[in-house]
Design a protein around this motif. Structure first.
Motif, mmCIF file in Angstrom:
data_model
loop_
_atom_site.group_PDB
_atom_site.id
_atom_site.type_symbol
_atom_site.label_atom_id
_atom_site.label_comp_id
_atom_site.label_asym_id
_atom_site.label_seq_id
_atom_site.Cartn_x
_atom_site.Cartn_y
_atom_site.Cartn_z
ATOM 1 N N ILE A 181 3.763 -1.261 -10.269
ATOM 2 C CA ILE A 181 2.523 -0.870 -9.813
ATOM 3 C C ILE A 181 1.484 -2.012 -10.282
ATOM 4 O O ILE A 181 0.562 -2.252 -9.567
ATOM 5 C CB ILE A 181 2.301 0.218 -10.415
ATOM 6 N N ASN A 182 1.565 -2.627 -11.458
ATOM 7 C CA ASN A 182 0.568 -3.540 -11.981
ATOM 8 C C ASN A 182 0.565 -4.961 -10.888
ATOM 9 O O ASN A 182 -0.303 -5.526 -10.676
ATOM 10 C CB ASN A 182 0.689 -4.039 -13.469
ATOM 11 N N ALA A 183 1.897 -5.275 -10.597
ATOM 12 C CA ALA A 183 2.157 -6.339 -10.018
ATOM 13 C C ALA A 183 1.638 -6.197 -8.517
ATOM 14 O O ALA A 183 0.771 -7.022 -7.843
ATOM 15 C CB ALA A 183 3.467 -6.939 -9.823
ATOM 16 N N ALA A 184 1.982 -5.010 -8.186
ATOM 17 C CA ALA A 184 1.304 -4.580 -6.530
ATOM 18 C C ALA A 184 -0.292 -4.567 -6.569
ATOM 19 O O ALA A 184 -0.510 -5.034 -5.595
ATOM 20 C CB ALA A 184 2.000 -3.366 -6.109
ATOM 21 N N ALA A 185 -0.733 -4.033 -7.489
ATOM 22 C CA ALA A 185 -2.111 -3.782 -7.667
ATOM 23 C C ALA A 185 -2.836 -5.189 -7.573
ATOM 24 O O ALA A 185 -3.844 -5.599 -6.824
ATOM 25 C CB ALA A 185 -2.991 -3.104 -8.661
ATOM 26 N N PRO B 152 -10.047 2.388 -2.066
ATOM 27 C CA PRO B 152 -9.540 3.617 -2.226
ATOM 28 C C PRO B 152 -8.347 4.132 -3.188
ATOM 29 O O PRO B 152 -8.351 4.861 -4.042
ATOM 30 C CB PRO B 152 -10.002 4.544 -1.129
ATOM 31 N N LEU B 153 -7.482 3.392 -2.625
ATOM 32 C CA LEU B 153 -6.166 3.532 -2.913
ATOM 33 C C LEU B 153 -6.030 3.025 -4.645
ATOM 34 O O LEU B 153 -5.692 3.882 -5.526
ATOM 35 C CB LEU B 153 -5.119 2.743 -2.488
ATOM 36 N N LEU B 154 -6.873 1.930 -5.153
ATOM 37 C CA LEU B 154 -7.031 1.426 -6.438
ATOM 38 C C LEU B 154 -7.550 2.635 -7.095
ATOM 39 O O LEU B 154 -7.377 2.807 -8.398
ATOM 40 C CB LEU B 154 -7.433 0.108 -6.513
ATOM 41 N N VAL C 241 -6.789 -2.515 -13.190
ATOM 42 C CA VAL C 241 -8.084 -2.780 -13.796
ATOM 43 C C VAL C 241 -8.530 -4.096 -13.379
ATOM 44 O O VAL C 241 -9.650 -4.257 -12.786
ATOM 45 C CB VAL C 241 -8.236 -2.905 -15.395
ATOM 46 N N GLU C 242 -7.616 -5.015 -13.319
ATOM 47 C CA GLU C 242 -7.886 -6.343 -12.747
ATOM 48 C C GLU C 242 -8.255 -6.470 -11.350
ATOM 49 O O GLU C 242 -9.075 -7.182 -10.819
ATOM 50 C CB GLU C 242 -6.597 -7.499 -13.057
ATOM 51 N N ALA C 243 -7.390 -5.728 -10.760
ATOM 52 C CA ALA C 243 -7.555 -5.581 -9.072
ATOM 53 C C ALA C 243 -8.944 -4.958 -8.948
ATOM 54 O O ALA C 243 -9.722 -5.536 -7.684
ATOM 55 C CB ALA C 243 -6.657 -4.771 -8.468
ATOM 56 N N LEU C 244 -9.410 -3.912 -9.341
ATOM 57 C CA LEU C 244 -10.867 -3.348 -9.240
ATOM 58 C C LEU C 244 -11.837 -4.252 -9.643
ATOM 59 O O LEU C 244 -13.039 -4.240 -9.251
ATOM 60 C CB LEU C 244 -10.783 -1.962 -9.933
ATOM 61 N N ILE D 274 0.729 -1.144 0.049
ATOM 62 C CA ILE D 274 -0.078 -0.083 0.164
ATOM 63 C C ILE D 274 1.025 1.403 -0.060
ATOM 64 O O ILE D 274 0.587 2.166 -0.663
ATOM 65 C CB ILE D 274 -0.878 0.118 1.405
ATOM 66 N N GLU D 275 1.748 1.255 0.784
ATOM 67 C CA GLU D 275 2.986 2.546 0.908
ATOM 68 C C GLU D 275 3.406 2.485 -0.476
ATOM 69 O O GLU D 275 3.648 3.807 -1.105
ATOM 70 C CB GLU D 275 3.919 2.222 1.946
#
Length: 186
Positions: free
Chosen positions: A48-52, A65-67, A80-83, A26-27
């Motif tokens: 960023i993609n991997a972390a999301a 909210p972060l995504l 997009v995948e995470a959301l 998250i950080e």
């Protein structure tokens, strides 16, 4: 360099995910992207993609909210995948925007399918959106075609949706016009 950086970042993200170190991920995602070099930016975006993706199943209330904050920038497939995995209805505009890009379209289509009927209005609005600067771009055509295909796949149109679909019969994009005709005939 970007590929090496991205690979190292992916390994680090994977290790943090296995350790359930959501706070660290998250950080990282909260930190601003501080490079103007396109090669470095590509590497940063891969991480960023991997972390999301790693945070997609997190129960942490800060993740969605972060995504959504990350969604304010140009679409990234991992975001997009995470959301989409989180079935975030607030991300509908981001998902429909992501339909225009080759790298994010598959993830956006999956996210919109996951939302099901809740996505229908946004999909029809995207498909019927007027093009302000003719000729229409290839990306815009792909976006509208994808949106309309998903709309049709989500079930039969409601009575109030028919006028919009009938207008698509005369669409400048032959793929959209053909699908509109098939939909009307069915």
């Amino acid at each position: 360099f970007a590929a090496d950086h991205a690979a190292e970042g992916d390994v680090a993200v994977e290790a943090l995910a296995r350790l359930h170190a959501d706070d660290v991920l998250i950080e990282f995602l909260r930190a601003p992207l501080d490079t103007t070099d396109p090669v470095e930016q590509t590497g940063e975006e891969a991480v960023i993609n991997a972390a999301a993706r790693a945070l997609a199943d997190s129960a942490d209330s800060r993740v969605t909210p972060l995504l959504l904050k990350l969604a304010e920038r140009p679409p990234l497939a991992g975001v997009v995948e995470a959301l989409g995995k989180r079935r975030c209805i607030d991300a509908l505009p981001y998902f429909t925007q992501a339909l225009a890009e080759d790298f994010t379209r598959p993830a956006a289509e999956a996210a919109l399918r996951n939302l099901g009927r809740a996505a229908r209005t946004a999909l029809l609005e995207t498909a019927t959106r007027a093009v302000s600067d003719p000729p229409e771009t290839v990306s815009s055509k792909r976006q509208r075609r994808s949106a309309f295909g998903l709309f049709v796949a989500l079930g039969p149109p409601a009575k109030e949706e028919w006028p919009s679909i009938r207008r698509l019969i005369a669409d400048s994009d032959s793929g959209i016009a053909e699908l509109a005709c098939e939909t009307c005939l069915a």
